[in-house]
Design an enzyme around this catalytic site. Structure first.
Site: not given
Length: 726
Positions: A44, A90
């Site tokens: 990420h 998200h």
């Protein structure tokens, strides 16, 4: 604590990566240092599996002020005005805890924009859920929509556009992508690059808690049957505090107090401090005793890895501390000096007056792993649909079935939960091809849109990547905006799988080709890998967010029929490509074959000519033809208006369904007043644009010659059935 192989793997690091960490440190790390490496080296934050491909994307252009590498991209829209924008995922947090996952996704993307000095002016989203029949879908949908609306509405930024889609591929891994757009003066753009030695490092915003610890690492791993146990890694948002933080930061940005500023997003204090120091080629020293904590007995490990929301890190000019603190005191926010910049090129962490961690900044950033993972392209099996092999259906019945399906039903139930008008600059809300926002107190505007097409990308990733950029480009053209640049959120499965990595590589090549040809650069974005559960990966789902410029805004253009007896012109040739179409999916449950061909020359020529016609005020309404084909596009134009249409069947038509439901690209429907038709046709001929006169607008009824006739009121009711009953 002795670092074992089990502890290393629990931190999401491979044993080979751990060996490299020991080599870079020339020693064993302690647990705090291991946690910091875990945060900075995960997928990420480091983009270790995607960097090699992302570098191929076009990121420059005369309109680009800042491309990828900062908190958000920045483009020039003239008159000393700039637009800051980015999209982020998200996904994992929203599946575990839908309300807070979606809400903090909105909060995080807003901070990415206002940390650049821009006031946020719009939010958009792209949300994907599993089959509506899946037992989790309804609660996930309700939670995510409530979270998006709750955060955006409370902070006072309009949510003006987006998309909601359903497919069983997302049953165990939904997608929640949030996009934010801001406006800033070109001389007031702020960056995250640290400068100067012994400059104060200031912590501002909310206090630090234990929420979100290992959030970035969790987003860099596949789910399994125990995913619900990861709820403690989901952050908790407070939009009212974020509103205070935004106003305080924007007020401080009015003078020259700030050297650099960075929001504490994924990996919290770790990533913000390391990124600032790395970009500036400096070291940074933090005194963790000074971190304002909202929970007792927090350890250095917890402080550095917490992803508590509504926090920022600022490097301040000398002599500006007191005045800056007064601003944050006024907004009732913490403002605490927690460290300083150094010349050591290290991240130095102190706690209880002892050094508890010391890591070279380069080891965390520039020397993070970068993998050119093995990949292979998908083998495509040919599929030739033969209507004779399937049960016959009437054109009207096919239209009704598509318009009552979850993916094509009216979604006002969702958009009505979002405040779309706050700030008073929303000229055109969601529902059209793109939303339009006026630049405050000016007669120019921007258009914004987000788009995805997972079924095309799954079938043939290269073509799917090309197509989704083109569709986004067409959506901006259709409201009269010149497309300027895009941001992308690339949602894929496990990159360690050669087929998945092949989907990613081929999609990126398609995106690259379209962006280059259309001069539509990528200025920011996000990669979200490991979207899957128990080895079952989602469809490749790149989401494109585009921004275009309307230089002089008069009456906004949309897709709604405007007048009776207007002529309807179809721009672009219809070949009747039915494979991968909405028609086959909804009517025959078929999801096979190739996407339609993407001819970039036609896309560019057709789009530029349509934009020219709009700018000459020769177009009453416009709509691009995409998912569902010509008939669905026409129905959408009619349902939203007080007028229907009468469409003629072309002569020598070989197949009614291929013509009306085929998803050939580079097409637009234009509504033209009769008095302008000859002028429009001359311009089209002069520019070698293929077009057809397909019919005209009329009162009350939507009609296809000798095939169907439905009142507009009934069409609207049909389109609202599914959401009203879900």
């Amino acid at each position: 604590m002795k670092i074992t192989d089990h502890i290393v793997e629990k931190h999401g690091l491979s044993l080979n990566e751990y060996k490299e960490i020991k080599r870079l440190l020339d020693r064993e790390p302690n647990l705090l240092e291991l946690g910091i490496f875990s945060a900075m080296w995960n997928e990420h934050c480091s983009y270790k599996s995607s960097k090699v491909h992302l570098k191929k994307l076009p990121t420059k252009g005369k309109q680009v002020i800042q491309g990828p590498g900062e908190n958000a991209g920045v483009i020039d829209i003239g008159d000393d005005d700039a637009i800051v924008f980015k999209i982020e995922s998200h996904n994992h947090p929203s599946f575990i805890e839908p309300y807070q996952g979606a809400a903090t996704g909105v909060g995080g993307i807003l901070r990415d924009v206002f940390t650049m000095g821009a006031r946020p002016i719009a939010l958009l989203n792209s949300i994907h859920f599993g089959s509506p029949k899946h037992f989790k879908t309804k609660s996930l949908l309700n939670g995510v929509v409530s979270g998006i609306g709750g955060y955006g509405n409370c902070i006072g930024v309009p949510t003006v556009g987006g998309e909601t889609k359903f497919n069983k591929t997302y049953n165990e891994n939904i997608l929640v992508n949030a996009m934010a757009v801001g406006h800033v003066k070109k001389n007031k753009i702020f960056y995250s690059k640290a400068k100067g030695i012994n400059k104060s490092v200031i912590y501002v915003g909310s206090k630090t808690g234990r929420d979100g610890i290992h959030g970035a690492s969790m987003a860099s791993a596949e789910f399994d049957e125990n995913s619900d146990e990861k709820k403690p890694t989901v952050q908790v948002g407070d939009p009212f505090t974020e509103k205070l933080l935004m106003e305080a930061c924007l007020e401080l940005m009015q003078d020259n107090s700030i050297i650099s500023i960075q929001d504490m997003g994924a990996a919290g204090l770790t990533s913000s401090s390391v990124e600032m120091a790395s970009k500036g080629g400096l070291g940074i020293e933090l005194d963790l005793d000074k971190i304002p904590c909202r929970e007792e007995n927090m350890t250095p490990y917890e402080m550095m890895l917490s992803e508590s929301q509504e926090r920022m890190l600022i490097i301040l000019e000398d002599g500006k501390h007191q005045k800056s603190k007064e601003i944050f005191d006024k907004w009732d926010l913490d403002f605490i000096k927690i460290g300083k910049t150094t010349s050591t090129n290290n991240l130095t962490l102190k706690f209880n007056k002892k050094i508890v961690g010391e890591i070279p900044i380069d080891a965390l950033s520039n020397q993070a792993p970068m993998y050119n993972r093995e990949w292979k392209s998908r083998k495509v099996s040919k599929f030739n649909f033969n209507f004779k092999d399937f049960k016959k259906i009437k054109l009207e019945d096919a239209l009704i079935k598509i318009l009552t399906s979850p993916n094509h039903s009216n979604k006002d139930w969702i958009t009505n939960q979002y405040d779309q008008s706050v700030m008073c600059d929303t000229v055109q809300k969601s529902g059209s091809d793109a939303a339009i926002l006026r630049i405050h107190n000016k007669d120019k505007a921007i258009a914004v849109s987000v788009d995805s097409s997972a079924n095309y990308c799954k079938s043939h990733p290269f073509s799917g990547g090309k197509q989704i950029v083109c569709e986004n480009w067409r959506n901006l053209i259709s409201v009269g905006a010149k497309p300027l640049a895009i941001t992308n959120c690339l949602n894929f499965g496990n990159p360690e799988n050669k087929e998945i990595m092949g989907e990613f590589a081929d999609c990126l090549e398609g995106i690259k080709l379209s962006c280059e040809f259309l001069k539509y650069p990528v200025v920011s974005g996000n990669v979200s890998f490991y979207n899957g559960t128990n080895k079952k990966n989602i469809y490749p789902t790149p989401v494109i967010g585009g921004v275009g410029l309307i230089r002089k805004l008069s009456k906004p253009l949309n897709h709604i029929f405007q007048k009776e007896q207007s002529n309807l012109i179809l721009i672009g040739k219809t070949f009747g490509h039915i494979e991968q179409s909405c028609f086959l999916k909804e009517i025959y449950s078929l999801d096979e074959g190739l996407p339609p061909e993407i001819n970039l020359l036609n896309e560019k020529n057709n789009g530029e000519c349509v934009l020219k016609l709009i700018e000459k005020k020769l177009v009453l309404s416009a709509h691009d033809v995409s998912d569902g084909g010509l008939l669905i596009a026409l129905a959408e134009m009619a349902m939203s208006s007080n007028y229907g249409a009468k469409i003629k069947k072309p002569k020598n038509l070989t197949n009614l369904f291929k013509y009306f439901f085929g998803e050939d690209q580079a097409r637009y429907i234009l509504e033209i007043e009769k008095k302008h038709c000859s002028k429009v046709e001359k311009i089209l001929k002069d520019n070698n644009i293929y077009y057809e006169n397909i019919g005209f607008t009329q009162k009350e009824y939507f009609e296809i010659e000798s095939e169907l006739k439905i009142s507009i009121k009934d069409l609207f009711k049909i389109n609202n059935q599914w959401y009203n009953n879900y």
